[in-house]
Design an enzyme around this catalytic site. Structure first.
Site, PDB file in Angstrom:
ATOM      1  N   LYS A 138      53.742 -15.058  -1.103  1.00  0.00           N
ATOM      2  CA  LYS A 138      54.667 -16.153  -1.404  1.00  0.00           C
ATOM      3  C   LYS A 138      55.931 -15.977  -0.559  1.00  0.00           C
ATOM      4  O   LYS A 138      56.597 -14.931  -0.617  1.00  0.00           O
ATOM      5  CB  LYS A 138      55.004 -16.100  -2.897  1.00  0.00           C
ATOM      6  CG  LYS A 138      55.347 -17.440  -3.501  1.00  0.00           C
ATOM      7  CD  LYS A 138      55.431 -17.293  -5.009  1.00  0.00           C
ATOM      8  CE  LYS A 138      55.832 -18.570  -5.685  1.00  0.00           C
ATOM      9  NZ  LYS A 138      56.096 -18.353  -7.112  1.00  0.00           N
TER      10      LYS A 138
HETATM   11  O1  G3P Z   1      56.467 -22.043 -10.157  1.00  0.00           O
HETATM   12  C1  G3P Z   1      57.843 -22.041 -10.022  1.00  0.00           C
HETATM   13  C2  G3P Z   1      58.428 -21.697 -11.313  1.00  0.00           C
HETATM   14  O2  G3P Z   1      58.230 -20.375 -11.632  1.00  0.00           O
HETATM   15  C3  G3P Z   1      59.806 -22.162 -11.533  1.00  0.00           C
HETATM   16  O3  G3P Z   1      59.746 -22.693 -12.784  1.00  0.00           O
HETATM   17  O4  G3P Z   1      60.639 -23.467 -14.889  1.00  0.00           O
HETATM   18  O5  G3P Z   1      61.874 -21.726 -13.557  1.00  0.00           O
HETATM   19  O6  G3P Z   1      61.798 -24.082 -12.788  1.00  0.00           O
HETATM   20  P1  G3P Z   1      61.110 -23.000 -13.553  1.00  0.00           P
END
Ligand code: G3P
Length: 217
Positions: free
Chosen positions: A87
């Site tokens: 990643k």
């Molecule tokens: O896949 C990306 C993710 O981990 C971010 O999610 O909910 O932190 O915006 P969030």
């Protein structure tokens, strides 16, 4: 559409895997920290544990932000297990690293994508997956699903092989709408995936079928 779970929690990964619909896992340093997994050695061991639990791709994020550092770290991560996808953040050095890993035959997931232009650049560089963060756009009064639509259009115009991995999925309707638009993959929490099960008419209907069955037996 492939289903990835976005967590570093092994119990939740196991539960999603046991449902039989899991195609992979995404993680990031914040999700690792949330599970109390810190320090390079522990993080590396945790990636291997995740790979051993699931059959599909497991995204492992580099911490370096320079090309040489990303290459070194990414090659190490990729050597841990055949399911690892490196990643890489959407920054200038990251684009160079995406191209490097494409040439080396190592799968990548370009993360922190918030615009169609960034997605286009990642596809040009040969990213395996591009991850637009739809929930974080929604948090900022910008329609995350509209970004998925735009990227779908651009990728289809030129038949790019890069898969659209809708990330920062927060709830069940995000998943349904991503599927309607044609995202190749979505990654979200277990709660959003299990939300797809829910309909009160299913529960009412099942209860009625079972009570009618019991009457005749
Ligand atoms: O896949 C990306 C993710 O981990 C971010 O999610 O909910 O932190 O915006 P969030």
């Amino acid at each position: 559409m492939k289903f990835f779970i976005d967590t570093a929690n092994l119990d939740q990964i196991r539960e999603a895997q046991s449902l039989g619909v899991l195609d992979g896992v995404t993680t990031n340093p914040s999700l690792m920290a949330k599970e109390g997994i810190t320090g390079e050695k522990n993080i590396i061991e945790h990636y291997v544990k995740i790979c051993e639990l699931v059959d599909g791709d497991v995204s492992a994020e580099v911490i370096a932000v320079d090309f040489a550092g990303m290459v070194k770290e990414g090659e190490h991560l990729a050597s841990l297990h055949p399911q690892i996808v490196v990643k890489i953040p959407m920054i200038e050095e990251g684009v160079k690293a995406l191209k490097y890993f494409y040439d080396a035959g190592i799968k990548t997931n370009c993360t922190l994508v918030f615009s169609t232009g960034q997605a286009l650049l990642a596809a040009k560089a040969g990213a395996t997956y591009v991850s637009p963060f739809i929930g974080r756009l929604d948090d900022n009064s910008t329609d995350g699903l509209e970004l998925i639509e735009d990227i779908r259009l651009v990728f289809d115009n030129y038949s790019y092989g890069t898969e659209i991995l809708a990330a920062s999925v927060r709830h069940t309707m995000h998943i349904v709408n991503c599927a309607k638009i044609g995202a190749d993959v979505m990654t979200g929490p277990l709660s959003a995936i299990k939300g797809l099960l829910n309909h009160p008419l299913t529960d009412i209907g099942l209860e009625k079928f079972l009570s009618d069955y019991r009457k005749g037996n």
